[in-house]
Design an enzyme around this catalytic site. Structure first.
Site, PDB file in Angstrom:
ATOM      1  N   SER A 176       0.708  -1.078   0.046  1.00  0.00           N
ATOM      2  CA  SER A 176      -0.155   0.102   0.248  1.00  0.00           C
ATOM      3  C   SER A 176       1.048   1.259  -0.135  1.00  0.00           C
ATOM      4  CB  SER A 176      -0.854  -0.169   1.234  1.00  0.00           C
ATOM      5  OG  SER A 176      -2.093   0.799   1.032  1.00  0.00           O
TER       6      SER A 176
ATOM      7  N   ASP B  24      -8.768  -5.503  -5.802  1.00  0.00           N
ATOM      8  CA  ASP B  24      -8.500  -4.375  -4.681  1.00  0.00           C
ATOM      9  C   ASP B  24      -9.258  -3.063  -5.336  1.00  0.00           C
ATOM     10  OD1 ASP B  24      -7.374  -2.410  -3.342  1.00  0.00           O
ATOM     11  OD2 ASP B  24      -5.185  -2.993  -3.746  1.00  0.00           O
TER      12      ASP B  24
ATOM     13  N   HIS C  85      -7.143  -5.832  -1.206  1.00  0.00           N
ATOM     14  CA  HIS C  85      -6.187  -5.181  -0.974  1.00  0.00           C
ATOM     15  C   HIS C  85      -4.919  -5.704  -0.401  1.00  0.00           C
ATOM     16  CE1 HIS C  85      -3.856  -1.463  -0.938  1.00  0.00           C
ATOM     17  NE2 HIS C  85      -3.826  -1.360   0.422  1.00  0.00           N
TER      18      HIS C  85
END
Length: 706
Positions: A226, A342, A373
């Site tokens: 991320s 995601d 995710h």
């Protein structure tokens, strides 16, 4: 199994002359020192070495590395808080490469209560009411380390692991800029320090210098998920020498693509109302005496001035936070990981960078899965990558398949190699619309588009999630569905929807989803469709005002038609036989867009709207024949071509693709269509050149559209 040769550091000795003379008189043979342990490799991977595996022998240190910028306005170059964990033998001269992760999250984050997000119940094109910032993050000056992530994985295998707080977070100086230049230059400074080109100190101000060249080979690999996955790519865009490999996992490669879509204000899944200025607040955990300066100069003067929640247009502020604009600087071998479901950091973030890296010749490999995710590649894949590019072991990883995709849609999960992504065998299939979208219209490649228009009414702030719209007839959406698939369909790439529509107001949300029916996910108004079990194949959003330019949207003239192309999110999945594929057009997306007042009417021109769906095998691989034409030979109109009516995908045959019963505007267009079909059949080795000629002759002799 091979063992690498340890590199020994050179110590400087102060020698007393008298002692030299005394030593020369001693004739005894010197003792032989035990050799240092070194890395061990098997199957192209670094193995756990017993001398490296005991945490009690690891060397841990922390320091501050001086950067080349002053982002907090105090007149001194910012220093980044760093920690190091390395194998014990590095104290005796062993040199090792580094796995490095940096993050703005290590020192804590701010409140996620919705009262600190932007109010999404806002009319499109209007300036929203101000947003309140969450309470300040507690400052933690007592932290003695940055993080322990990755340590237990890599130190036993002969790597050092390094962490750092991002600028303006934790015990690192500077301001958080959320994609600003200092986020690229901060990790560059750490890589420079590992190579002896930057200075490290024992304290944030003053302090003794600390060097890494006695234990670091200078070769660095970065990784993270991320935001932590964004920063390796950001560092790599600087072209810093020594950053040899990166493994970004679900990286945010453009803050515009994170908070906007094709001119539309669009929020990341699960974070409705978040924007870049909230993310500044969320990570601002740095030194309290600099926070007010940072908030004013970054959040207020820069972000609030240029993020533009009224129009959603692209501008220079967003361009400066788009790593695609700096990707030419990347020389680090890149193993990219992302999930096709995601909906936080949508998959286009990785795909757009992969395409650019491939085009410029940077070594790349992609790992995709069908979950949500995050999700790192398997350890052996990461290990082979770091072993090749940090230790220089020729394990042939650069000749592995370029794409690896987890296949679990129709059975057990398996990691499947492909020559590339998108699948090189994929080609666009043009799907057209048939009337009936208020309930269920048709979607097919085996018919010409219907004429006429159909309407939907925006549900606005009363909108439900996509599952409700896909499973109930509603005035709030239009739904067009294929016949039942008689064989699986492998989608690989980026679907695009060309749409011609008119709007009853100057502004409107436009949301589009490809869905798989029958629907198997939640259908309640508040049920989520973001998880890995979603019946959403892919989706996209756009602002019809931006039909000419992403940088400038023009207010819509009520009732006047505009045309735009909406790319949906990249995907790779196998839709099983027995399913149907649906195109759903709606306005407000309850999970992602602003929520204006209901009532805006969107009118869709059926003939001016179509889908290009990337299908492995192309148009001949779409098994959507509700009533297959099973005649033994291909008959074109009233003319029997004599060509065997071979079966194509599922139950479809050649004759199903001829479309000789459709309403063609003229005979010439029909003959051109049959010629295109015949050419595809030849390219697929399904008919001979002689049979192709027979099909074209039959089309020319027919009375279709004469």
């Amino acid at each position: 199994m091979t063992r690498g040769t340890p590199r020994l550091g050179i110590s400087t000795l102060l020698v007393v002359p008298a002692l030299v003379a005394l030593t020369a008189a001693v004739t005894a043979a010197p003792a032989t020192a035990d050799p240092l342990p070194g890395p061990v490799f098997a199957d192209g991977q670094a193995q756990i070495v017993s001398e490296f595996a005991d945490p009690g022998t690891w060397i841990r240190e922390r320091l501050w590395v001086e950067t080349e910028f002053d982002s907090d306005g105090d007149g001194r170059l910012d220093r980044m808080h760093v920690d190091v964990t390395r194998p014990g033998p590095t104290a005796d001269g062993l040199k090792v490469p580094v796995v490095y992760e940096t993050s703005p999250y290590y020192a804590g984050t701010a409140s996620t209560q919705r009262q600190y997000f932007w109010n999404v119940n806002t009319e499109l094109g209007k300036e929203p009411p101000p947003r309140a910032s969450p309470p300040p993050i507690a400052f933690r000056p007592d932290r003695t380390a940055v993080s322990t992530s990755e340590v237990s994985t890599w130190v036993p295998r002969g790597f050092a692991v390094v962490h750092s707080d991002s600028p303006g977070t934790g015990l690192s100086e500077g301001c958080p800029t959320v994609g600003g230049a200092n986020e690229s230059l901060a990790p560059k400074a750490i890589v420079d320090w590992l190579n002896g080109r930057a200075k490290g100190y024992t304290s944030v101000v003053g302090g003794e210098q600390v060097a890494a060249t006695g234990w670091s080979t200078g070769k660095v690999g970065m990784t993270g998920t991320s935001y932590n996955g964004t920063l390796p790519l950001a560092a790599a865009t600087t072209g810093v020498e020594g950053l040899e490999a990166i493994v970004p996992i679900a990286p945010n490669t453009s803050y515009y693509h994170y908070y906007r879509s094709n001119g539309l204000v669009r929020h990341p899944g699960g974070w409705l109302g978040e924007d870049i200025d909230y993310l500044f607040d969320y990570i601002s955990s740095g030194y309290p005496d600099r926070r007010e300066y940072c908030a004013q100069h970054v959040r207020v003067d820069l972000m609030n001035r240029h993020q533009d929640r009224a129009t959603g247009d692209y501008n220079d502020f967003w361009a400066g936070r788009d790593l695609l604009n700096a990707v030419r600087g990347v020389r680090a071998a890149t193993l990219m990981a992302h999930a096709f479901n995601d909906w936080n950091v949508v998959p286009e973030h990785s795909v757009r960078i992969l395409d650019a890296l491939k085009a410029q010749g940077t070594p790349v490999q992609a790992y995709f899965h069908q979950g949500g995710h995050g999700g790192a590649p398997p350890l052996d894949m990461r290990n082979r990558w770091f072993t090749r590019y940090l230790y220089g072991q020729h394990n042939d990883v650069e000749n592995d398949p370029r794409a690896w995709i987890v296949r679990n849609e129709t059975g057990e999960s398996r990691l499947t190699p492909y020559a590339d992504y998108p699948n090189p065998e994929a080609a666009p299939v043009g799907l057209t619309l048939q009337q009936g979208g208020g309930t269920t219209g048709g979607l097919t490649s085996l018919a010409r588009a219907d004429s006429g228009t159909e309407q939907l009414v925006d549900a606005g702030d009363l909108a439900c999630n996509a599952g409700t719209l896909a499973t109930q007839a509603s005035e709030h959406r239009l739904l067009y569905v294929t016949p039942e698939l008689s064989a699986p369909v492998h989608i690989s790439g980026t679907a695009q929807v060309r749409i011609r529509l008119a709007v009853s107001k100057p502004a409107a949300n436009l949301s589009i989803a490809l869905v798989r029916l029958p629907w198997t996910s939640g259908v309640g108004c508040e049920s989520s469709t973001r998880g890995s079990t979603t019946s959403i194949i892919t989706r996209g959003w756009a602002d019809p005002q931006n039909n000419r330019s992403l940088r400038r949207g023009d207010p819509l003239e009520p009732g006047e038609f505009v045309e735009l192309t909406v790319p949906l999110q990249p995907d790779d999945q196998v839709v099983p036989a027995g399913s149907r594929i649906g195109l759903m057009i709606f306005s407000t997306d309850h999970e992602f867009t602003l929520h204006p007042a209901p009532g805006t009417v969107l009118t869709v021109d059926l003939a001016g709207t179509s889908v290009d769906l990337p299908v492995v095998g192309g148009p001949l691989a779409m098994p959507i024949c509700a009533e297959p034409d099973a005649r033994p030979t291909v008959v074109v109109g009233e003319v029997d071509s004599g060509v065997p009516n071979r079966t194509l995908a599922g139950t479809c045959t050649v004759n199903d693709h001829i479309l000789d019963t459709e309403d063609w505007p003229n005979h010439g267009q029909f003959v051109r269509h049959v010629t295109e079909v015949a050419d595809r059949l030849v390219a697929a080795d399904l008919i001979s050149a002689q049979e192709r000629s027979a099909l074209v002759r039959a089309a020319a002799r027919s009375n279709v559209a004469k």
